[in-house]
Design a protein around this motif. Structure first.
Motif, PDB file in Angstrom:
ATOM      1  N   ALA A 173       0.821  -1.213   0.000  1.00 19.20           N
ATOM      2  CA  ALA A 173       0.000   0.000   0.000  1.00 19.20           C
ATOM      3  C   ALA A 173       0.855   1.263   0.000  1.00 19.20           C
ATOM      4  N   GLY A 174       1.911   1.298   0.811  1.00 15.72           N
ATOM      5  CA  GLY A 174       2.746   2.496   0.901  1.00 15.72           C
ATOM      6  C   GLY A 174       3.789   2.571  -0.200  1.00 15.72           C
ATOM      7  N   GLY A 175       4.535   1.504  -0.394  1.00 14.46           N
ATOM      8  CA  GLY A 175       5.659   1.504  -1.336  1.00 14.46           C
ATOM      9  C   GLY A 175       5.227   1.717  -2.771  1.00 14.46           C
ATOM     10  N   GLY A 176       4.097   1.114  -3.154  1.00 16.40           N
ATOM     11  CA  GLY A 176       3.623   1.265  -4.529  1.00 16.40           C
ATOM     12  C   GLY A 176       3.322   2.728  -4.840  1.00 16.40           C
ATOM     13  N   ILE A 177       2.736   3.409  -3.867  1.00 10.90           N
ATOM     14  CA  ILE A 177       2.389   4.827  -4.056  1.00 10.90           C
ATOM     15  C   ILE A 177       3.650   5.690  -4.086  1.00 10.90           C
ATOM     16  N   ALA A 178       4.560   5.456  -3.149  1.00  7.87           N
ATOM     17  CA  ALA A 178       5.799   6.251  -3.122  1.00  7.87           C
ATOM     18  C   ALA A 178       6.549   6.108  -4.444  1.00  7.87           C
ATOM     19  N   ALA A 179       6.624   4.871  -4.964  1.00  9.74           N
ATOM     20  CA  ALA A 179       7.335   4.648  -6.235  1.00  9.74           C
ATOM     21  C   ALA A 179       6.676   5.419  -7.372  1.00  9.74           C
ATOM     22  N   CYS A 180       5.348   5.437  -7.381  1.00  3.36           N
ATOM     23  CA  CYS A 180       4.609   6.122  -8.448  1.00  3.36           C
ATOM     24  C   CYS A 180       4.863   7.628  -8.408  1.00  3.36           C
ATOM     25  N   ILE A 181       4.790   8.205  -7.208  1.00  6.38           N
ATOM     26  CA  ILE A 181       4.965   9.664  -7.104  1.00  6.38           C
ATOM     27  C   ILE A 181       6.373  10.063  -7.533  1.00  6.38           C
ATOM     28  N   LEU A 182       7.354   9.297  -7.104  1.00  5.47           N
ATOM     29  CA  LEU A 182       8.738   9.619  -7.455  1.00  5.47           C
ATOM     30  C   LEU A 182       8.967   9.463  -8.957  1.00  5.47           C
ATOM     31  N   ALA A 183       8.460   8.382  -9.542  1.00  4.36           N
ATOM     32  CA  ALA A 183       8.672   8.146 -10.976  1.00  4.36           C
ATOM     33  C   ALA A 183       7.951   9.207 -11.803  1.00  4.36           C
ATOM     34  N   GLU A 184       6.720   9.549 -11.398  1.00  3.42           N
ATOM     35  CA  GLU A 184       5.968  10.561 -12.159  1.00  3.42           C
ATOM     36  C   GLU A 184       6.576  11.957 -12.006  1.00  3.42           C
ATOM     37  N   ALA A 185       7.382  12.151 -10.954  1.00  2.00           N
ATOM     38  CA  ALA A 185       8.067  13.440 -10.776  1.00  2.00           C
ATOM     39  C   ALA A 185       9.411  13.467 -11.506  1.00  2.00           C
ATOM     40  N   GLY A 186       9.676  12.414 -12.298  1.00  2.35           N
ATOM     41  CA  GLY A 186      10.878  12.427 -13.124  1.00  2.35           C
ATOM     42  C   GLY A 186      12.070  11.708 -12.520  1.00  2.35           C
TER      43      GLY A 186
ATOM     44  N   SER B  64      14.327   8.440 -11.328  1.00  2.00           N
ATOM     45  CA  SER B  64      14.502   7.021 -11.641  1.00  2.00           C
ATOM     46  C   SER B  64      14.324   6.233 -10.354  1.00  2.00           C
ATOM     47  N   VAL B  65      13.520   5.174 -10.440  1.00  2.00           N
ATOM     48  CA  VAL B  65      13.111   4.450  -9.234  1.00  2.00           C
ATOM     49  C   VAL B  65      13.363   2.953  -9.405  1.00  2.00           C
ATOM     50  N   LEU B  66      13.907   2.343  -8.372  1.00  2.00           N
ATOM     51  CA  LEU B  66      14.011   0.888  -8.311  1.00  2.00           C
ATOM     52  C   LEU B  66      13.065   0.424  -7.214  1.00  2.00           C
ATOM     53  N   LEU B  67      12.013  -0.306  -7.622  1.00  2.00           N
ATOM     54  CA  LEU B  67      11.011  -0.796  -6.664  1.00  2.00           C
ATOM     55  C   LEU B  67      11.296  -2.267  -6.384  1.00  2.00           C
ATOM     56  N   LEU B  68      11.684  -2.556  -5.145  1.00  2.00           N
ATOM     57  CA  LEU B  68      12.111  -3.903  -4.765  1.00  2.00           C
ATOM     58  C   LEU B  68      11.013  -4.603  -3.976  1.00  2.00           C
ATOM     59  N   GLU B  69      10.702  -5.825  -4.353  1.00  2.00           N
ATOM     60  CA  GLU B  69       9.634  -6.582  -3.699  1.00  2.00           C
ATOM     61  C   GLU B  69      10.110  -8.009  -3.474  1.00  2.00           C
ATOM     62  N   ARG B  70      10.009  -8.481  -2.240  1.00  2.50           N
ATOM     63  CA  ARG B  70      10.458  -9.851  -1.959  1.00  2.50           C
ATOM     64  C   ARG B  70       9.501 -10.900  -2.520  1.00  2.50           C
TER      65      ARG B  70
ATOM     66  N   ALA C   1       4.718   2.821 -16.324  1.00  3.68           N
ATOM     67  CA  ALA C   1       4.420   3.498 -17.590  1.00  3.68           C
ATOM     68  C   ALA C   1       5.303   4.723 -17.825  1.00  3.68           C
ATOM     69  N   THR C   2       5.900   5.266 -16.784  1.00  3.18           N
ATOM     70  CA  THR C   2       6.787   6.419 -16.976  1.00  3.18           C
ATOM     71  C   THR C   2       8.085   6.019 -17.666  1.00  3.18           C
ATOM     72  N   GLY C   3       8.380   4.703 -17.624  1.00  2.00           N
ATOM     73  CA  GLY C   3       9.658   4.239 -18.166  1.00  2.00           C
ATOM     74  C   GLY C   3      10.826   4.500 -17.224  1.00  2.00           C
ATOM     75  N   ARG C   4      10.538   5.088 -16.087  1.00  2.00           N
ATOM     76  CA  ARG C   4      11.626   5.408 -15.158  1.00  2.00           C
ATOM     77  C   ARG C   4      11.650   4.506 -13.924  1.00  2.00           C
ATOM     78  N   CYS C   5      10.659   3.617 -13.814  1.00  2.00           N
ATOM     79  CA  CYS C   5      10.600   2.739 -12.641  1.00  2.00           C
ATOM     80  C   CYS C   5      10.887   1.293 -13.048  1.00  2.00           C
ATOM     81  N   THR C   6      11.800   0.675 -12.355  1.00  2.00           N
ATOM     82  CA  THR C   6      12.087  -0.745 -12.567  1.00  2.00           C
ATOM     83  C   THR C   6      11.556  -1.508 -11.368  1.00  2.00           C
ATOM     84  N   LEU C   7      10.695  -2.493 -11.649  1.00  2.00           N
ATOM     85  CA  LEU C   7      10.159  -3.335 -10.585  1.00  2.00           C
ATOM     86  C   LEU C   7      10.943  -4.637 -10.558  1.00  2.00           C
TER      87      LEU C   7
END
Lengths: 135, 525
Positions: B12-25, B27-33, B232-238
């Motif tokens: 719930a928290g991490g998915g949103i934080a990653a989205c806001i950062l990526a949409e603000a330009g 580059s984001v690495l979203l790590l999920e176990r 979709a921003t192309g800046r986030c890697t999951l």
């Protein structure tokens, strides 16, 4: 390989049909609960407990001169009831109460869970209680 | 390769934080176990789900190799003592019950309202309802809530984007019960497509909701809203199935990145300007403790929710099979209750699986086997339950530590939970049990079953509090921007930061805080 021998499977089938007996709706074994339990016993590593417990039921029934599966339902009930109340004699390789509780719990799981688990064939128990699945 | 931001955990928290950062330009690495599961990958298994995890739970963590300790005893992820939350892309939001509650304004001011009971760590939040209100609204619109007007106990707010789910037969009966008692009620708000939205279908009102996947993909989590937006921003890697072993620190307290390990056991170092932790209140605290980051307050004030649930039987069948099953709530008893601290929201419940009914609601007068048991099971269609989460009164001694001897499959010390909630929580729960019973009685139910609550640790899916937000580093972990004290580029975006956990399901608050924290990080970049 099956986790239980033929004799033990016969005892299991008789015992679970006292946990959920037949009335207007089928018994536990009629809905596949013996098959459900055989899979579960193997996957959960419960062979030793079940073997010991089912042999224990036969130990008790020998006092009446018969195999557990040949007893009347009433006599089977009274043995199971003694296990539940911790009133069976010594000589079991597993706590009779512990075995009985496990058997009752897991038979109920088989009967009322989804048919994908092997019990509750045709979702008959769900029709019995009125739980419908749509969508 | 260095990225702008690493986000640890995609719930719930991490998915949103990653989205806001990526949409603000950024580059984001979203790590999920956990694994990246489609709803159709989550089995409809009545013995292996997040409501009844008898032999498993259908998502992660995997049952072997991921133990936790509770008061020194070892538990597997499907056992109650583990206090699990689903691990998967989307975290708990993949399988949750999606109740979309804002906390009550007084939930943020518990110490000022009630005083601080001896031995408790009850405190006010350093931010108010008003601070969070605009972010609640973003969560309601961007993740997607279905519902109607708020109860009169709550401030006015913007309309939800979707109409509420229809009331079930049970809810209509409970509404009459409320009227008889003079209690107000409202439609339960849900993070659910009650109508098609966001390119996805509407809820089909099936019977398998909380704890299961959602075949029409109508349940709105982060996995099907903000995470696709981030990608979709192309800046986030999951990166799924990637576990974070520890944080990398430089001299002077800066966190420069993380060390991950994948399923093959291969370790990788990832560097970033900013690191955001969102692994849930237990795993976030564990990661900080294992990395020796944060002060003595890390891991303290672990809390979740006690539940006061009453169950009874109507004279006639009342089951109508209309999912999700929860559609009426009352906020009469969140505050202002004579002689107790706080209270909680009460609702009807999601459709109860027959095997859950068998396991959780058998009265002591009914044997566990035989014809009498079977006859009792046939009362299922007359069964009705109400209840809800109680605002816990926290204790700083209820905590997450790390084990000195037990390690997980990667060799990392496991979380070790200890302590209990404060006795005032039990007192409030007893009060709420009586209210739940009263509601059922007024609605015409008979043979009502309630249980006597005892003192224990509660965390589970509503786990919170282990990185408390506050001003003083001696008794809090993060500041008002959810930045870890003493580490200017390390943030927490999950329920760990909750000072108290409200008398409501906490997910919308986690989401609102993540929007706020994400905005704060971008604004100060």
């Amino acid at each position: 390989m099956l986790p239980l021998n033929e004799d033990q499977i016969r005892t299991l089938t008789s015992a679970i049909d006292r946990i959920v007996p037949a009335d207007d709706y089928p018994s536990a074994s009629d809905l596949g609960c013996a098959d459900f339990l055989l899979v579960l016993i193997a996957s959960e590593g419960l062979s030793e407990t079940y073997r010991a417990g089912l042999d224990g039921l036969n130990l008790e029934s020998q006092k009446l001169g018969q195999k557990f599966s040949d007893l009347t339902p009433e006599a089977q009930d009274s043995i199971l009831s003694l296990c539940e109340k911790r009133r069976v004699a010594a000589g079991w390789a597993v706590s009779p109460r512990k075995f009985f509780t496990l058997l009752a719990r897991q038979t109920v799981e088989g009967y009322y869970a989804d048919s994908g688990n092997g019990g509750n064939r045709g979702e008959v128990s769900w029709r019995m209680v009125g739980f419908e699945v749509r969508g | 390769m260095k990225v702008d931001a690493i986000v640890v955990g995609s719930g719930a928290g991490g998915g949103i934080a990653a989205c806001i950062l990526a949409e603000a330009g950024k580059s984001v690495l979203l790590l999920e176990r956990g694994r990246n599961l489609a709803h159709s990958d989550v089995p409809r298994d009545h013995l292996r789900n997040h409501r009844l995890a008898q032999y498993g739970h259908g998502t992660g963590p995997e049952l072997d190799g991921n133990p936790r300790l509770l008061n020194g005893r070892r538990y597997r992820p499907n056992e109650g003592g583990y206090n699990n939350n689903a691990s998967a892309v989307g975290g708990g939001t993949l399988v949750y019950g999606m109740q979309a509650w804002r906390f009550h304004p007084l939930d943020f001011r518990m110490a000022s309202t009630y005083g601080i009971p001896e031995g408790s760590s009850l405190a006010d939040w350093p931010i108010s309802y008003e601070d969070l209100a605009p972010y609640y609204e973003r969560a309601e619109w961007e993740i997607g809530v279905a519902g109607e007007e708020p109860a009169p106990q709550m401030p006015l707010r913007k309309k939800y984007p979707m109409p509420g789910v229809p009331r079930s037969k049970k809810a209509k009966t409970l509404e009459l019960g409320c009227q008889k008692l003079g209690w107000t009620s409202q439609v339960t708000p849900l993070l659910l497509n009650s109508v098609p939205r966001g390119g996805r279908e509407a809820c089909t009102q099936c019977q398998h909701c909380v704890g299961f996947g959602c075949p029409p993909d109508a349940k709105n989590g982060t996995h099907n809203t903000v995470i696709p937006r981030a990608l979709a921003t192309g800046r986030c890697t999951l990166m799924a199935e990637t576990f974070v072993k520890r944080l990398i620190k430089s001299k002077g307290g800066r966190v420069t990145g993380v060390v991950t390990v994948d399923n093959e056991g291969i370790e990788t170092r990832h560097e970033a300007e900013v690191v955001v932790l969102a692994g849930g209140a237990i795993e976030t605290a564990r990661l900080m403790l294992n990395s020796k980051v944060g002060g003595d307050a890390v891991g303290r004030n672990l809390q979740g929710h006690y539940y006061a649930v009453a169950a009874g039987y109507m004279p006639e069948p009342i089951y109508d099979g209309l999912g999700p099953g929860v559609s009426i709530s009352t906020l009469e008893f969140n505050h202002g209750n004579e002689g107790v601290i706080g209270g909680g929201m009460m609702s009807d419940d999601f459709i109860t699986m027959p095997i859950m009914f068998a396991k959780s609601f058998r009265p002591s007068s009914v044997p566990m086997w035989g014809q009498a048991h079977k006859d009792w099971m046939k009362k299922y269609s007359r069964f009705m339950q109400v209840g809800g989460p109680i605002h816990e009164i926290p204790s700083s001694e209820c905590r997450v530590g790390v084990s000195g001897s037990v390690r997980d499959k990667y060799g990392v010390p496991v979380a070790s939970l200890s302590g209990t909630t404060h006795p005032e929580t039990v007192k409030t729960t007893k009060f709420m049990f009586q209210r739940a019973k009263q509601w059922l009685e007024a609605s015409g139910a008979e043979d009502i079953l309630i249980r006597e609550p005892g003192l224990h640790l509660s965390a589970g899916q509503h786990q919170a509090g282990t990185c408390r937000m506050g001003v003083d580093p001696r008794d809090s972990v993060v500041d008002l921007r959810c930045r870890v004290h003493g580490h200017d580029n390390l943030f927490v975006a999950d329920s760990s930061v909750h000072v108290t956990n409200g008398g409501f399901n906490p997910v919308l608050t986690i989401m609102a805080l993540a929007f706020r924290t994400g905005d704060g990080i971008v604004g100060a970049w």
